[in-house]
Design a protein around this motif. Structure first.
Motif, mmCIF file in Angstrom:
data_model
loop_
_atom_site.group_PDB
_atom_site.id
_atom_site.type_symbol
_atom_site.label_atom_id
_atom_site.label_comp_id
_atom_site.label_asym_id
_atom_site.label_seq_id
_atom_site.Cartn_x
_atom_site.Cartn_y
_atom_site.Cartn_z
ATOM 1 N N UNK A 126 -4.835 0.886 -7.081
ATOM 2 C CA UNK A 126 -5.137 2.300 -6.860
ATOM 3 C C UNK A 126 -5.789 2.872 -8.120
ATOM 4 N N UNK A 127 -6.877 3.632 -7.933
ATOM 5 C CA UNK A 127 -7.578 4.156 -9.103
ATOM 6 C C UNK A 127 -8.006 5.615 -8.963
ATOM 7 N N UNK A 128 -7.411 6.291 -8.024
ATOM 8 C CA UNK A 128 -7.722 7.709 -7.840
ATOM 9 C C UNK A 128 -6.552 8.325 -7.121
ATOM 10 N N UNK A 129 -6.061 9.475 -7.643
ATOM 11 C CA UNK A 129 -4.800 10.021 -7.137
ATOM 12 C C UNK A 129 -4.980 11.511 -6.862
ATOM 13 N N UNK A 130 -5.259 11.864 -5.607
ATOM 14 C CA UNK A 130 -5.413 13.288 -5.256
ATOM 15 C C UNK A 130 -4.122 13.867 -4.687
ATOM 16 N N UNK A 140 0.864 13.744 -1.713
ATOM 17 C CA UNK A 140 0.175 12.958 -2.717
ATOM 18 C C UNK A 140 -0.548 11.827 -2.000
ATOM 19 N N UNK A 141 -1.517 11.269 -2.667
ATOM 20 C CA UNK A 141 -2.246 10.146 -2.096
ATOM 21 C C UNK A 141 -2.736 9.261 -3.228
ATOM 22 N N UNK A 142 -3.038 8.034 -2.885
ATOM 23 C CA UNK A 142 -3.599 7.080 -3.834
ATOM 24 C C UNK A 142 -4.733 6.353 -3.132
ATOM 25 N N UNK A 143 -5.763 6.080 -3.883
ATOM 26 C CA UNK A 143 -6.976 5.531 -3.281
ATOM 27 C C UNK A 143 -7.441 4.273 -3.993
ATOM 28 N N UNK A 144 -7.890 3.302 -3.195
ATOM 29 C CA UNK A 144 -8.649 2.189 -3.704
ATOM 30 C C UNK A 144 -9.818 1.963 -2.756
ATOM 31 N N UNK A 145 -11.006 1.803 -3.322
ATOM 32 C CA UNK A 145 -12.223 1.688 -2.519
ATOM 33 C C UNK A 145 -12.351 2.848 -1.538
ATOM 34 N N UNK A 146 -11.936 4.016 -1.976
ATOM 35 C CA UNK A 146 -12.022 5.262 -1.204
ATOM 36 C C UNK A 146 -11.091 5.322 -0.010
ATOM 37 N N UNK A 153 0.787 -1.212 0.000
ATOM 38 C CA UNK A 153 0.000 0.000 0.000
ATOM 39 C C UNK A 153 0.825 1.270 0.000
ATOM 40 N N UNK A 154 2.141 1.181 -0.004
ATOM 41 C CA UNK A 154 2.991 2.341 0.190
ATOM 42 C C UNK A 154 2.963 3.275 -1.013
ATOM 43 N N UNK A 155 3.026 4.559 -0.717
ATOM 44 C CA UNK A 155 3.191 5.598 -1.733
ATOM 45 C C UNK A 155 4.450 6.377 -1.367
ATOM 46 N N UNK A 156 5.403 6.400 -2.281
ATOM 47 C CA UNK A 156 6.675 7.074 -2.014
ATOM 48 C C UNK A 156 6.661 8.462 -2.628
#
Lengths: 110, 114
Positions: A30-34, A90-96, A2-5
């Motif tokens: 991940x399908x949404x990147x705010x 930055x962030x990445x989202x799956x299932x909100x 789940x890590x985002x670098x």
């Protein structure tokens, strides 16, 4: 995983310059990147977001570039201003569920 | 976007006590979440607050330590139980209107445990 670098950890840019912050992820679900902007003492404020079917999104001085094959995305702040000085996540989202990067402290100097 | 109010905005608590944090939204929202942000660090999702049912906790967070309620579509509470200095953090509520829709955050509750 789940890590985002996120990089860099901190950034100093002169007024009028371009600020660039990079993020990379591993989880292809991940399908949404705010992107969020946070000022001291405040909660994160949504700046701009992108979905993986788009390679670039621009809103005013802020642009997200997205490279799905490389699993990377970046934020560009054009004509950076002292008022842009803040921490950017930055962030990445799956299932909100949002997974956040480690943050970049941006300082824009005069 | 929705206006999100958190109370208290900050508190200083004694070790071993519990504190309940409230999150109030000015409109009905589908999704509510609780995050923790340790000083100078990133945000970590604690749990998803589900209306009318038990919250869904992320790995490393348990209901006994962080009980959550969500009685309706505009309100949720997070309790930090049996606090220790390691619980000193900012606790943030966020809301969303649907799956992978924008999430918006409150200004958080700054909690210090002595």
């Amino acid at each position: 995983q789940q890590q985002v670098k996120q990089s860099p950890q901190s950034l100093i840019v002169q007024k009028g310059g371009i600020s660039i912050i990079n993020c990379a992820y591993e989880n292809t679900a991940f399908d949404y990147f705010p992107w969020y902007q946070q000022f001291p003492g405040k909660g994160p404020a949504l700046l701009i977001a992108i979905r993986p079917d788009v390679s670039e999104k621009k809103e005013g001085r802020f642009t997200i570039s997205f490279n799905k094959s490389a699993k990377q995305f970046s934020l560009h702040i054009m004509d950076s201003q002292p008022g842009d000085s803040a921490t950017y996540f930055c962030a990445a989202s799956t299932a909100s569920k949002l997974t956040f990067g480690t943050g970049t402290r941006l300082q824009v100097t005069l | 976007s929705a206006v999100i109010s958190q109370k208290p905005s900050r508190d200083i608590c004694q070790r071993g006590t519990s504190l309940t944090i409230q999150c109030q939204v000015d409109s009905q929202v589908t999704m509510m979440f609780w995050y923790r942000q340790q000083p100078g660090q990133s945000l970590t999702l604690i749990a998803t607050a589900n209306q009318g049912s038990e919250a869904t906790y992320e790995s490393g967070f348990v209901i006994d330590k962080f009980p959550i309620s969500r009685p309706n579509l505009t309100f949720s509470t997070l309790t930090v139980s049996n606090m220790s200095p390691e619980d000193s953090s900012i606790y943030l509520c966020s809301v969303g209107t649907g799956l992978n829709q924008p999430q918006h955050f409150g200004d958080g509750t700054r909690l210090s445990i002595l």
